[in-house]
Scaffold this active site. Sequence first.
Site, PDB file in Angstrom:
ATOM      1  N   HIS A  68     -10.524 -13.041 -12.761  1.00  0.00           N
ATOM      2  CA  HIS A  68      -9.627 -13.590 -11.741  1.00  0.00           C
ATOM      3  C   HIS A  68     -10.398 -14.426 -10.732  1.00  0.00           C
ATOM      4  O   HIS A  68     -11.519 -14.080 -10.354  1.00  0.00           O
ATOM      5  CB  HIS A  68      -8.876 -12.459 -11.032  1.00  0.00           C
ATOM      6  N   PRO A  69      -9.785 -15.532 -10.287  1.00  0.00           N
ATOM      7  CA  PRO A  69     -10.467 -16.403  -9.318  1.00  0.00           C
ATOM      8  C   PRO A  69     -10.481 -15.766  -7.923  1.00  0.00           C
ATOM      9  O   PRO A  69      -9.683 -14.889  -7.619  1.00  0.00           O
ATOM     10  CB  PRO A  69      -9.597 -17.660  -9.320  1.00  0.00           C
ATOM     11  N   SER A  81      -2.561 -19.330 -11.645  1.00  0.00           N
ATOM     12  CA  SER A  81      -3.257 -19.000 -10.399  1.00  0.00           C
ATOM     13  C   SER A  81      -3.168 -20.144  -9.401  1.00  0.00           C
ATOM     14  O   SER A  81      -3.006 -19.925  -8.193  1.00  0.00           O
ATOM     15  CB  SER A  81      -4.726 -18.668 -10.687  1.00  0.00           C
ATOM     16  N   VAL A 120      -0.201 -12.457  -4.669  1.00  0.00           N
ATOM     17  CA  VAL A 120       0.082 -13.233  -3.461  1.00  0.00           C
ATOM     18  C   VAL A 120       1.512 -13.752  -3.390  1.00  0.00           C
ATOM     19  O   VAL A 120       1.895 -14.331  -2.373  1.00  0.00           O
ATOM     20  CB  VAL A 120      -0.892 -14.425  -3.341  1.00  0.00           C
ATOM     21  N   LYS A 179      14.310   4.448   2.598  1.00  0.00           N
ATOM     22  CA  LYS A 179      13.864   5.176   3.781  1.00  0.00           C
ATOM     23  C   LYS A 179      14.985   5.177   4.815  1.00  0.00           C
ATOM     24  O   LYS A 179      15.574   4.135   5.097  1.00  0.00           O
ATOM     25  CB  LYS A 179      12.615   4.499   4.372  1.00  0.00           C
ATOM     26  N   LYS A 190      14.825 -11.478  22.987  1.00  0.00           N
ATOM     27  CA  LYS A 190      15.554 -12.626  23.530  1.00  0.00           C
ATOM     28  C   LYS A 190      16.969 -12.200  23.928  1.00  0.00           C
ATOM     29  O   LYS A 190      17.674 -11.573  23.142  1.00  0.00           O
ATOM     30  CB  LYS A 190      15.614 -13.733  22.471  1.00  0.00           C
ATOM     31  N   THR A 239       7.868   4.335   0.611  1.00  0.00           N
ATOM     32  CA  THR A 239       8.853   4.314   1.693  1.00  0.00           C
ATOM     33  C   THR A 239       8.182   4.270   3.060  1.00  0.00           C
ATOM     34  O   THR A 239       8.753   3.757   4.024  1.00  0.00           O
ATOM     35  CB  THR A 239       9.798   5.526   1.610  1.00  0.00           C
TER      36      THR A 239
END
Length: 494
Positions: A68-69, A81, A120, A179, A190, A239
């Site tokens: 893997h890179p 990738s 990712v 959960k 806000k 959870t």
Amino acid sequence: MFTMDDLNQMDTQTLTDTLGSIFEHSSWIAERSAALRPFSSLSDLHRKMTGIVKAADRETQLDLIKKHPRLGTKKTMSDDSVREQQNAGLSKLEQQEYEEFLMLNEHYYDRFGFPFILAVKGKTKQDIHQALLARLESERETEFQQALIEIYRIARFRLADIITEKGETQMKRTMSYGKGNVFAYRTFLKPLTGVKQIPESSFAGRSNTVVGVDVTCEIGGEAFLPSFTDGDNTLVVATDSMKNFIQRHLASYEGTTTEGFLHYVAHRFLDTYSHMDKITLTGEDIPFEAMPAYEEKELSTSRLVFRRSRNERSRSVLKAERSGNTITITEQYSEIMDLQLVKVSGNSFVGFIRDEYTTLPEDGNRPLFVYLNISWQYENTNDAYAFDPSRYVAAEQVRDLASTVFHELETPSIQNLIYHIGCRILARFPQLTDVSFQSQNHTWDTVVEEIPGSKGKVYTEPRPPYGFQHFTVTSEDAEKEKQKAAEKCRSLKA
């Protein structure tokens, strides 16, 4: 895209070519999986391919990890990738960011002897950077096993990109987990301003100086089947992680309402964990009321001290599902629960069927004590998130409308009461499609019928069972009531 039938009918070489990139530069896994056919589903295929890796010796597993890179590198890597790192923003790092990733990756490799691996998809470069820093503190064996887990996750994402299960016969089952009672409190959210003003309510907005919410999160998807059938937790999101995810996202939420927060969290969940197919979020508000403060010889409202309210509760529910790369809100509604209202006179209940089973006397003027759960849905769900505050319907306004109608109406029954409350709500807020009620009759039992010199009586709590009603008032009902009122007005003028 390929179906399971396509894969099951391929010769070994074609299957190897098709699935060869699922595990980085390791087509031998796809080749060996050919002997494990037929594949009944995407989850079954993924389970069999990861099983091949799990059965391999440690040297082979280490070789797979090393193929893997390094994340953030500019060196040559597989097309998959490249695409995954581009989507996470790693291909557009500033020079300083690139050098930081390069340094951390080198540090990681020197420490553990293999590259840092992370699935990712759905993550930002900030998420990846934080994960890299955290995992540098782990032990080597922990990181070795974590690297394999991340590889399994990457494989699942890649399979989902090229395989469709459309047209297959899927077993219909209940399968979800989650959960509950995730409590989160936020100060200085806000403020909610710009809401539509109505005659029945003084509500003009919320300061949101202190906000509390009790969230229940439930997720589902075929990817979680192996955790039930085989005890395989490769794709399980703990959870406890769900709890942390919800609480931390309250910090980054820039909206003003619980409905908007659920919408934000649902999208973040499904973006982050792309193997989740659906999510249901329920958020119950934990209201706080500002306390009096005596300042500069004048009684005013404190901007710092609040008390937790324990009266009626407002709640929001949101359900979302993934279809390909599209996230769809399948259901959204808001509600106020356990609103308890008593009107001491002006209520009757007469004219009902009387037969051998009837013991209840008719009453032309009784106190009426009702418990109400009221829910409402928008024609456009975006209105629920207060992107345009003037189209948002606040629970406080629904509460005040219910109280006002109860005050005004000579009530012949609870059924008629909730009908008119619903029509009034829809008249004030035409952006809603319907208002639903669950009501209970908790009218007190009389203890003392007459008190000399007083028009009062003495009552006690009613004994169960309680009468209840379920009813939905639609926009068509509200329109009919509007027309009836107009006809009555014309009649009076005539």
